[in-house]
Structures are given as structure tokens and as C-alpha cells.
Design a protein around this motif. Sequence first.
Motif, short mmCIF file in Angstrom:
data_model
loop_
_atom_site.label_atom_id
_atom_site.label_comp_id
_atom_site.label_asym_id
_atom_site.label_seq_id
_atom_site.Cartn_x
_atom_site.Cartn_y
_atom_site.Cartn_z
N GLN A 51 7.78 71.70 30.23
CA GLN A 51 8.48 70.69 30.61
C GLN A 51 10.12 70.74 30.53
O GLN A 51 10.83 70.62 31.57
CB GLN A 51 8.29 69.23 29.85
N SER A 52 10.62 71.30 29.67
CA SER A 52 11.94 71.88 29.61
C SER A 52 12.29 72.96 30.60
O SER A 52 13.20 72.80 31.15
CB SER A 52 12.32 72.36 28.21
N ASN A 53 11.40 73.80 30.70
CA ASN A 53 11.61 74.86 31.67
C ASN A 53 11.53 74.20 33.25
O ASN A 53 12.53 74.58 34.10
CB ASN A 53 10.59 76.20 31.75
N LYS A 54 10.72 73.39 33.46
CA LYS A 54 10.72 72.57 34.82
C LYS A 54 11.82 71.94 34.79
O LYS A 54 12.54 71.84 36.12
CB LYS A 54 9.40 71.70 34.62
N THR A 55 12.54 71.09 34.09
CA THR A 55 13.65 70.51 34.30
C THR A 55 14.59 71.53 34.72
O THR A 55 15.60 71.07 35.32
CB THR A 55 13.91 69.65 32.98
N LEU A 56 14.84 72.59 33.60
CA LEU A 56 15.96 73.60 33.96
C LEU A 56 15.92 74.15 35.09
O LEU A 56 17.11 74.54 35.87
CB LEU A 56 15.85 74.65 32.77
N SER A 57 14.82 74.44 35.50
CA SER A 57 14.66 75.05 36.99
C SER A 57 15.10 74.11 38.13
O SER A 57 15.46 74.71 39.08
CB SER A 57 13.31 75.52 37.15
N SER A 58 15.18 72.91 38.02
CA SER A 58 15.74 72.04 39.06
C SER A 58 17.21 71.68 38.64
O SER A 58 18.08 71.45 39.77
CB SER A 58 14.96 70.68 39.17
N THR A 59 17.63 71.39 37.52
CA THR A 59 18.84 71.20 37.16
C THR A 59 20.18 72.08 36.78
O THR A 59 21.26 71.98 37.02
CB THR A 59 18.95 70.14 36.05
N CYS A 60 19.52 73.39 36.38
CA CYS A 60 20.28 74.52 36.21
C CYS A 60 19.71 75.55 36.96
O CYS A 60 19.96 76.76 36.30
CB CYS A 60 20.32 74.72 34.56
N LYS A 61 19.28 75.61 38.16
CA LYS A 61 18.75 76.88 38.92
C LYS A 61 19.71 77.85 38.70
O LYS A 61 19.26 78.82 38.87
CB LYS A 61 18.53 76.25 40.02
N HIS A 62 20.96 77.55 39.03
CA HIS A 62 22.09 78.51 39.06
C HIS A 62 21.84 79.67 37.86
O HIS A 62 22.15 80.91 38.15
CB HIS A 62 23.47 78.17 39.39
N TYR A 63 21.79 79.21 36.82
CA TYR A 63 21.87 79.97 35.56
C TYR A 63 20.44 80.92 35.55
O TYR A 63 20.69 81.57 34.82
CB TYR A 63 22.10 79.08 34.23
N LEU A 64 19.49 80.47 35.99
CA LEU A 64 18.21 81.19 35.95
C LEU A 64 18.11 82.19 37.20
O LEU A 64 17.14 82.72 37.38
CB LEU A 64 17.26 80.05 36.10
N SER A 65 19.05 82.15 38.03
CA SER A 65 19.12 83.16 39.20
C SER A 65 19.40 84.54 38.91
O SER A 65 18.98 85.41 39.87
CB SER A 65 20.39 82.49 39.99
N GLN A 66 19.92 85.00 37.74
CA GLN A 66 20.06 86.34 37.29
C GLN A 66 18.77 86.92 37.29
O GLN A 66 17.72 86.40 36.70
CB GLN A 66 20.82 86.57 35.97
#
Length: 167
Positions: A51-66
Motif C-alpha cells: 500500500q505504501s509503495n503504491k501511494t509513493l509510486s503515484s505521489t513521489c514517482k520522480h524520486y523512484l525514477s532513478q
Amino acid sequence: MHQTTATATVGSHVAVCPFPFSSHAALLLPIIHRLALSSPTTVFSFFSTPQSNKTLSSTCKHYLSQPNVRALDVADGVPEGYVFTGKHQEDIELFMKAGPVNLKKAVDTAVAETGRKVSCVLSDAFLWFVADIAKELDVPWVACWASGLNSLSAHVYTDLIRERIGN
């Protein structure tokens, strides 16, 4: 011989373990993003609940783009078929109870997938059991407190506050 930062970190693997509730994971992610930019040969495995990763992938996508940052799921500790009773923070209690085993299992999977042993564990200070995982892996543990100082003080003095004021 002095190693440069680039050669010193080749093959490094940092296990990142945020507290997966409230804004904790979102506060830790920009720090990891900056570290990943400065050390592109280091793999950062960011472990959080689905659930946390799902939320982060939509709200903090830029930070996970590396390319060297990987968001990986850790089981949330809720047993299959479990019916919540409505108790305050029940989900957190279930996660914390199962956390040590579930997180260690997820770290072992990440090591197998990357072929890189974990060289450092960075976690939210809430996850006290991560110190045990780091000790077992014989690597440094870096505990982070991304929230404000007032909340840190409240947690440090919880027992005193309860003693003087009550629950």
C-alpha cells in the motif's frame, strides 16, 4: 591508496526501510533519491508495504525514477482472512509484530535478485528491529528521523508524558 567515491561504492547495496505509515516513507524517499544520484553504482532497495509503495509510486514517482532505486514490497503483517476489529493503530501493530521476519525475508530476496550483499541498512528510527537485521548482516545501521524535533521529543518522553498526564 585512497579510493574515490565512485570506486568505493561500486557494487554497494543499501537496504532502505522506512516506517510505512503516515508520511514517513515519503519523507525518507527524497533523501534516498539524492544519495542515489550521488552514487549511481549503488543499488538502493526501498522496502515498504504494498500500500505504501503504491501511494509513493503515484505521489513521489520522480524520486523512484532513478535506475538504482528499487521499490520492493514487504508484507504488511496482516494475516490472510484477517478481519480488522477497528482498534486504533491495529494495522501498525500487526506490521511491527511481523516486521522483523518479513523485512529480513524481503532483504534476502533483494540480495538474491541483485546478486549484491547489503553493505548498509538505513531505516526510519521507528523500526528499532532493523538494528538487529543490520547486526545479523554485519553492516552499519543508519537510523533516520525525518519528522520534526517536537515529535521526536514526544516519543522520547512518552513514558514521562503518560505518567504525568495519562493516556
